[in-house]
Design an enzyme around this catalytic site. Structure first.
Site, PDB file in Angstrom:
ATOM      1  N   HIS A 147      -3.625   8.964  -0.606  1.00  0.00           N
ATOM      2  CA  HIS A 147      -3.354   7.941  -1.610  1.00  0.00           C
ATOM      3  C   HIS A 147      -3.818   6.563  -1.132  1.00  0.00           C
ATOM      4  O   HIS A 147      -4.362   5.772  -1.914  1.00  0.00           O
ATOM      5  CB  HIS A 147      -1.856   7.927  -1.917  1.00  0.00           C
ATOM      6  CG  HIS A 147      -1.427   6.839  -2.831  1.00  0.00           C
ATOM      7  ND1 HIS A 147      -0.734   5.725  -2.388  1.00  0.00           N
ATOM      8  CD2 HIS A 147      -1.589   6.659  -4.171  1.00  0.00           C
ATOM      9  CE1 HIS A 147      -0.492   4.921  -3.402  1.00  0.00           C
ATOM     10  NE2 HIS A 147      -0.995   5.470  -4.489  1.00  0.00           N
TER      11      HIS A 147
ATOM     12  N   GLU B 248      -7.514   6.303  -1.569  1.00  0.00           N
ATOM     13  CA  GLU B 248      -7.827   6.093  -2.998  1.00  0.00           C
ATOM     14  C   GLU B 248      -7.778   4.609  -3.343  1.00  0.00           C
ATOM     15  O   GLU B 248      -8.660   4.087  -4.037  1.00  0.00           O
ATOM     16  CB  GLU B 248      -6.844   6.878  -3.859  1.00  0.00           C
ATOM     17  CG  GLU B 248      -6.992   6.672  -5.352  1.00  0.00           C
ATOM     18  CD  GLU B 248      -5.664   6.532  -6.066  1.00  0.00           C
ATOM     19  OE1 GLU B 248      -5.510   5.568  -6.854  1.00  0.00           O
ATOM     20  OE2 GLU B 248      -4.777   7.378  -5.841  1.00  0.00           O
ATOM     21  N   HIS B 249      -6.759   3.905  -2.882  1.00  0.00           N
ATOM     22  CA  HIS B 249      -6.660   2.466  -3.125  1.00  0.00           C
ATOM     23  C   HIS B 249      -7.814   1.716  -2.465  1.00  0.00           C
ATOM     24  O   HIS B 249      -8.402   0.809  -3.057  1.00  0.00           O
ATOM     25  CB  HIS B 249      -5.333   1.930  -2.579  1.00  0.00           C
ATOM     26  CG  HIS B 249      -4.175   2.115  -3.511  1.00  0.00           C
ATOM     27  ND1 HIS B 249      -3.367   1.086  -3.914  1.00  0.00           N
ATOM     28  CD2 HIS B 249      -3.696   3.218  -4.129  1.00  0.00           C
ATOM     29  CE1 HIS B 249      -2.426   1.535  -4.728  1.00  0.00           C
ATOM     30  NE2 HIS B 249      -2.604   2.839  -4.865  1.00  0.00           N
TER      31      HIS B 249
ATOM     32  N   GLU C 223       4.733  -0.244  -4.108  1.00  0.00           N
ATOM     33  CA  GLU C 223       4.716   0.960  -4.954  1.00  0.00           C
ATOM     34  C   GLU C 223       5.810   1.933  -4.515  1.00  0.00           C
ATOM     35  O   GLU C 223       6.486   2.548  -5.351  1.00  0.00           O
ATOM     36  CB  GLU C 223       3.334   1.622  -4.881  1.00  0.00           C
ATOM     37  CG  GLU C 223       3.126   2.732  -5.887  1.00  0.00           C
ATOM     38  CD  GLU C 223       1.710   3.265  -5.901  1.00  0.00           C
ATOM     39  OE1 GLU C 223       1.454   4.200  -6.689  1.00  0.00           O
ATOM     40  OE2 GLU C 223       0.868   2.784  -5.137  1.00  0.00           O
TER      41      GLU C 223
END
Length: 419
Positions: free
Chosen positions: A46, A49-50, A126
């Site tokens: 993840h 991905e950012h 997040e």
């Protein structure tokens, strides 16, 4: 008609041409998710991905999004348990820009240390946001408990402690291990020219040709029972009850979809009608499916006041008892098959949905079922296959439960007595 092609470097392309639309959706699907992470890497898929959006050798973060925004397109990405997807949707005439930008992001991410430190703050926020969403937290807690000690039990976002330890070297090492041609599928759907697409991909993809096999996801066949709870000072208690599911490539998965829809898959389902409409005990209640290579879960979730949680759990287990005793009626099966088929056919009107089906199927299953094949599988569901699935899911009596919020002792007692 689906078209399949292997690029010179070994990357797989799957595409579907729809000449009557004016758009095209392009997706790069990488087999990199929480199940491919090793110890010390929780959340790294993840995080990468950012970072793909934080700039390349030739583009800043702002220039990446401007390249697509300024042609009226859309660019985004997501990370799941088993894969990462980077995609665009643009007008057909801008497919060249879309492919060039995606290839640049995929291959040339700069991973600058200062950008990594900034993004750590974003992802920590997040994670904090998810802590403030008890329903999501409850579902994560259930999966973590059922698959404890395995990659399937890890949170996709990672943990605050782990995220703080990520470095450019660690991110590059992970990408070197998983971001290679045989582990990536390009999926394209919409109005485009196949030969032009192949030429564009060959031009902009600089991955060297390697003799490597795609990653084998680590999805062990297991199911841990238990009551997993998190005390939290919130108005509602969130409850999840999970049962052994069915692997995604098992034909019985279609019967399970029918069963799930009747049981708790919508407003007309048994659980919604009984617990909310008749009893008024919960605002939200329903069931959902998680399916992986070797296993899965059928889970029921509900949100209610703490003093109603035990009653809701008891009603859920009672409805399961009725399923085991009486199965589904022929009318329920017919109606639900029509509902599933209708939802599926309407979903095909979205070019993005079709691209997702192509990419995910090719990456994780190695093949892509046509709409006619899927509709045939749904239509083949009958009472006998439903009864077989009820036995597989509920027959053993095994289940796990999670709760987030103010947890009354009555809920503890109910779980212990049910076991």
């Amino acid at each position: 008609m689906y078209q399949f092609h292997t690029l010179k470097n070994g990357m797989r392309l799957v595409s579907e041409q729809i000449p009557y639309v004016n758009s095209v959706t392009v997706g790069f699907w990488i087999q990199a998710g929480s199940v491919t992470e090793q110890d010390g890497e929780c959340g790294i898929s993840h995080f990468i991905e950012h970072m793909l959006f934080k700039g390349t050798k030739d583009r800043s973060a702002k220039e990446i999004v401007q390249a697509i925004d300024w042609i009226g397109g859309h660019i985004n990405a997501f990370t799941s348990t088993e894969c990462t997807c980077l995609y665009t949707k643009t007008l057909s005439r801008h497919i060249g820009t879309a492919i060039e930008v995606l290839c640049d992001m995929l291959q040339n991410s700069s991973l600058r240390p200062n950008e990594i430190e900034i993004e750590k703050k974003v992802i920590l926020e997040e994670i904090n946001m998810c802590e403030d969403m008890p329903d999501e937290l409850c579902g994560d807690l259930l999966a973590e408990g059922i698959w404890d000690g395995t990659p399937l039990g890890r949170p996709i976002l990672g943990t605050a402690e782990g995220v703080k330890c990520f470095s450019a070297e660690k991110l590059r090492a992970y990408m070197d291990r998983l971001y290679y041609p045989q582990n990536i599928v390009v999926a394209i759907c919409g109005n485009f020219d196949q030969e032009q697409v192949i030429d564009l991909l060959e031009e902009h993809l600089c991955f060297p040709k390697e003799q490597r096999c795609a990653v084998e996801p680590k999805c062990p066949s297991m199911f841990h029972e238990g009551f997993f709870k998190r005390e939290k000072d919130v108005e509602q208690t969130q409850l999840c009850i999970g049962f052994p599911g069915i692997p995604r490539d098992d034909d019985a998965a279609y019967s399970l979809m029918v069963l799930n829809t009747v049981f708790g898959g919508g407003m007309s389902s048994r659980l919604f009608q009984k617990i909310r409409e008749e009893m008024g005990l919960a605002y939200s209640v329903g069931s959902y499916l998680l399916s992986y290579k070797n296993n899965g879960i059928l889970a029921v979730s509900a949100g209610m006041s703490p003093d109603c949680a035990a009653d809701v759990a008891e009603l859920i287990l009672h409805e399961i008892g009725l399923l085991k005793k009486n199965s589904l009626s022929d009318q329920e099966i017919r109606t639900c098959k029509e509902q599933l088929a209708g939802n599926y056919i309407m979903g095909l009107e979205s070019v993005s949905n079709r691209m997702s089906h192509l990419g995910k199927s090719r990456l994780l299953l190695g093949s892509v079922k046509t709409p006619d094949e899927i509709l045939h599988k749904i239509d083949a569901v009958d009472r006998a296959s439903i009864e077989e699935v009820i036995e597989r899911v509920f027959g053993s009596g095994r289940f796990a439960m999670s709760a987030v919020g103010v947890i009354e002792s009555a809920l503890d007692r109910l779980y212990k007595n049910a076991k």
